[in-house]
Design a protein around this motif. Structure first.
Motif, short mmCIF file in Angstrom:
data_model
loop_
_atom_site.label_atom_id
_atom_site.label_comp_id
_atom_site.label_asym_id
_atom_site.label_seq_id
_atom_site.Cartn_x
_atom_site.Cartn_y
_atom_site.Cartn_z
N VAL A 95 -39.99 3.88 19.75
CA VAL A 95 -39.60 2.54 20.17
C VAL A 95 -40.32 1.54 19.26
N VAL A 96 -39.52 0.69 18.57
CA VAL A 96 -40.09 -0.28 17.63
C VAL A 96 -40.18 -1.67 18.25
N TRP A 97 -39.18 -2.05 19.02
CA TRP A 97 -39.19 -3.36 19.68
C TRP A 97 -38.37 -3.29 20.97
N MET A 98 -38.61 -4.24 21.85
CA MET A 98 -37.89 -4.33 23.12
C MET A 98 -37.61 -5.80 23.40
N ALA A 99 -36.48 -6.06 24.08
CA ALA A 99 -36.13 -7.44 24.43
C ALA A 99 -35.32 -7.45 25.72
N ALA A 100 -35.66 -8.38 26.59
CA ALA A 100 -34.85 -8.63 27.78
C ALA A 100 -33.65 -9.47 27.35
N PRO A 101 -32.54 -9.39 28.08
CA PRO A 101 -31.37 -10.18 27.69
C PRO A 101 -31.64 -11.68 27.77
N ALA A 102 -31.02 -12.44 26.87
CA ALA A 102 -31.19 -13.89 26.86
C ALA A 102 -30.50 -14.52 28.07
N ASP A 103 -29.43 -13.89 28.55
CA ASP A 103 -28.70 -14.38 29.72
C ASP A 103 -29.41 -13.89 30.97
N LYS A 104 -29.92 -14.79 31.78
CA LYS A 104 -30.68 -14.43 32.98
C LYS A 104 -29.82 -13.72 34.02
N ASN A 105 -28.49 -13.84 33.93
CA ASN A 105 -27.60 -13.20 34.90
C ASN A 105 -27.27 -11.75 34.54
N VAL A 106 -27.74 -11.30 33.39
CA VAL A 106 -27.45 -9.94 32.92
C VAL A 106 -28.71 -9.10 33.09
N ASP A 107 -28.57 -7.99 33.82
CA ASP A 107 -29.70 -7.07 33.96
C ASP A 107 -29.67 -6.09 32.81
N GLY A 108 -30.83 -5.75 32.32
CA GLY A 108 -30.88 -4.75 31.27
C GLY A 108 -32.02 -4.98 30.31
N LEU A 109 -32.14 -4.02 29.42
CA LEU A 109 -33.19 -4.03 28.41
C LEU A 109 -32.58 -3.55 27.11
N THR A 110 -32.85 -4.25 26.01
CA THR A 110 -32.37 -3.83 24.70
C THR A 110 -33.58 -3.32 23.93
N VAL A 111 -33.41 -2.13 23.32
CA VAL A 111 -34.52 -1.47 22.65
C VAL A 111 -34.10 -1.08 21.24
N GLY A 112 -34.97 -1.31 20.27
CA GLY A 112 -34.75 -0.85 18.90
C GLY A 112 -35.60 0.37 18.66
N ILE A 113 -34.98 1.45 18.16
CA ILE A 113 -35.73 2.66 17.88
C ILE A 113 -35.57 3.05 16.41
N GLU A 114 -36.56 3.75 15.89
CA GLU A 114 -36.45 4.31 14.54
C GLU A 114 -36.56 5.82 14.66
N PHE A 115 -35.72 6.51 13.90
CA PHE A 115 -35.74 7.97 13.91
C PHE A 115 -36.99 8.47 13.21
N LEU A 116 -37.57 9.54 13.73
CA LEU A 116 -38.78 10.10 13.13
C LEU A 116 -38.48 11.21 12.14
N THR A 117 -37.26 11.68 12.10
CA THR A 117 -36.85 12.71 11.14
C THR A 117 -35.59 12.24 10.43
N GLY A 118 -35.26 12.85 9.31
CA GLY A 118 -34.04 12.50 8.61
C GLY A 118 -32.83 12.87 9.46
N VAL A 119 -31.87 11.97 9.51
CA VAL A 119 -30.65 12.19 10.29
C VAL A 119 -29.49 12.29 9.33
N THR A 120 -28.70 13.32 9.47
CA THR A 120 -27.53 13.46 8.64
C THR A 120 -26.29 13.55 9.50
N ALA A 121 -25.20 13.05 9.01
CA ALA A 121 -23.94 13.12 9.74
C ALA A 121 -23.28 14.46 9.45
N SER A 122 -22.66 15.01 10.47
CA SER A 122 -21.92 16.26 10.28
C SER A 122 -20.62 16.19 11.04
N ALA A 123 -19.60 16.81 10.50
CA ALA A 123 -18.31 16.86 11.17
C ALA A 123 -18.29 18.13 12.00
N ALA A 124 -18.31 17.96 13.31
CA ALA A 124 -18.33 19.13 14.19
C ALA A 124 -17.06 19.21 15.00
#
Length: 124
Positions: A95-124
């Protein structure tokens, strides 16, 4: 060499900030299952945007995280969800950063994450 993307962005309140992302972000709404080892529990969310280095995730308001916490993340293929997410196939992330929504009527949490390993796309 790390390329950093510098752009002047504005947040929901109109405040300007310097965006220093290392990779381009793509808006996507996919289901996410997260395992948080510190509390030994799973919870769900939805991606907001995704890149090769991390992602932004929207969680319900009851989710409690801290910046720096390490998580294991599984991203589903569609909003219909997948019934099972094997913990061995989850991606470790911090978890790199966290933010509550700017709109007080919206419940929730927005979180920015960074991957700790290399991520590759694959067609499965």
């Amino acid at each position: 060499m790390i390329l950093v993307h510098d752009d002047i962005e504005t947040d929901r309140s109109g405040a300007m900030y310097l965006d220093r992302r290392r990779a381009a972000r793509v808006p996507q709404a996919r289901p996410v299952k997260v395992y948080e080892p510190y509390a030994s529990r799973f919870f769900g969310g939805v991606t907001v945007d995704v890149s090769s280095t991390g992602m932004k995730i929207a969680f319900p308001a009851w989710v409690q995280l801290n910046v720096g916490r390490v998580l294991n993340v599984h991203v589903g293929m569609a909003l219909g969800g997948q019934p099972l997410a094997n913990r061995r196939s989850m991606i470790p992330a911090r978890v790199v950063w966290m933010a509550a929504p700017a709109d007080k009527n919206v419940d929730g949490l927005t979180v920015g994450i960074e991957f700790l390993t290399g991520v590759t796309a694959s067609a499965a």
